[in-house]
Design a protein around this motif. Structure first.
Motif: not given
Length: 279
Positions: A216-225
């Motif tokens: 389910x991971x997307x670029x927006x969330x992974x960038x924040x992480x």
């Protein structure tokens, strides 16, 4: 002319994040919304806070997605919420095993939930890793994975977000065979490293499948992480600064996690609808 009535599909999200900050729930909600709009469905989504409220869904839903979450998938043994979770899983199994129930219940287990499912089915060992796995990594299909419709459209290897302190290893092959289960993919195979490769996905039966990684991971969330100080430090300590930098650069690569995001969970949802005669 009468407007065609939309198909009703009821989805339950089992939230195992225990209130911890996460991007997983946002991503799952977004994927469901996108899928419902694309296929013109009347998609009813209900969420259940499993670990804080001991809440689990009833059998009134068509599809179940069980999330990732923090902490140990081992230390929860005997807890009230885990008892409730395993009782729910037992009810799903019982329902699906009854020949009279033509419309089966479909379940996707993600990360922490996948580890719990492996314990429930007793198909492998769930153990603590020597170091945290966090980042974007290649996932390698095994033979059964090459024929798995969950992975339709995905290359071999494909890329996914991995975030865990625990792992599933030492599969019990006889138990897997008896169940009709199959290991779909593993970590990158490194013959020169004397460590068993972790299992990254298992199909437990026709209606239940789990992934160790986060589809389910997307670029927006992974960038924040990756920009968080603790996550950045974890990646740099384990893989080096260049690896952390390359992960950030790869996030918007359409062939990597964006491709997995747009294929795997939609494939799971299509499987569920097609097999139940709703698709």
């Amino acid at each position: 002319m009468l407007q065609k009535e939309k198909k009703l599909v009821k989805v339950a999200i089992l939230d195992l994040y225990e209130g911890a900050e996460n991007q997983g729930m946002r991503c799952i909600r977004a994927l469901l919304k996108e899928f419902g709009e694309k296929y013109d469905l009347n998609l009813i989504v209900e969420e259940f806070d499993v670990r804080r409220e001991n809440k689990v869904p009833s059998l009134s839903h068509d599809i179940y997605i069980s999330s990732g979450g923090p902490g140990s998938p081992i230390d929860s043994e005997g807890s009230e919420w885990e008892k409730a979770y395993f009782e729910w899983l037992d009810k799903i199994e019982t329902f699906n095993n009854r020949p009279g129930h033509v419309l089966k219940k479909h379940v996707l287990f993600i990360c922490h939930s996948f580890q719990l499912a492996c314990r429930y089915f007793d198909v492998a060992d769930v153990v603590k890793r020597k170091s945290t796995a966090f980042g974007v990594f290649p996932v390698h299909k095994l033979q059964d994975g090459k024929h798995e419709s969950l992975f339709d459209g995905l290359l071999d290897p494909f890329y996914a977000v991995d975030s865990r302190d625990y792992q599933v290893i030492r599969p019990r092959y006889q138990k897997l065979r008896e169940m009709g289960a199959s290991i779909l993919c593993i970590e990158k195979d490194r013959p020169h490293v004397p460590l068993e490769r972790a299992i990254m996905a298992i199909r437990f039966n026709d209606y239940m499948v789990g992934t160790q990684f986060h589809p389910e991971a997307d670029a927006e969330g992974m960038t924040m992480y990756l920009m968080r100080a603790d996550k950045k430090q974890t990646v740099i300590e384990n893989h080096g600064f260049d690896k952390w930098k390359s992960m950030l650069e790869h996030l918007n690569d359409p062939d990597k996690i964006l491709w997995t995001y747009s294929h795997l969970i939609p494939n799971f949802l299509k499987q569920a609808l097609d097999q139940e005669g709703k698709g």
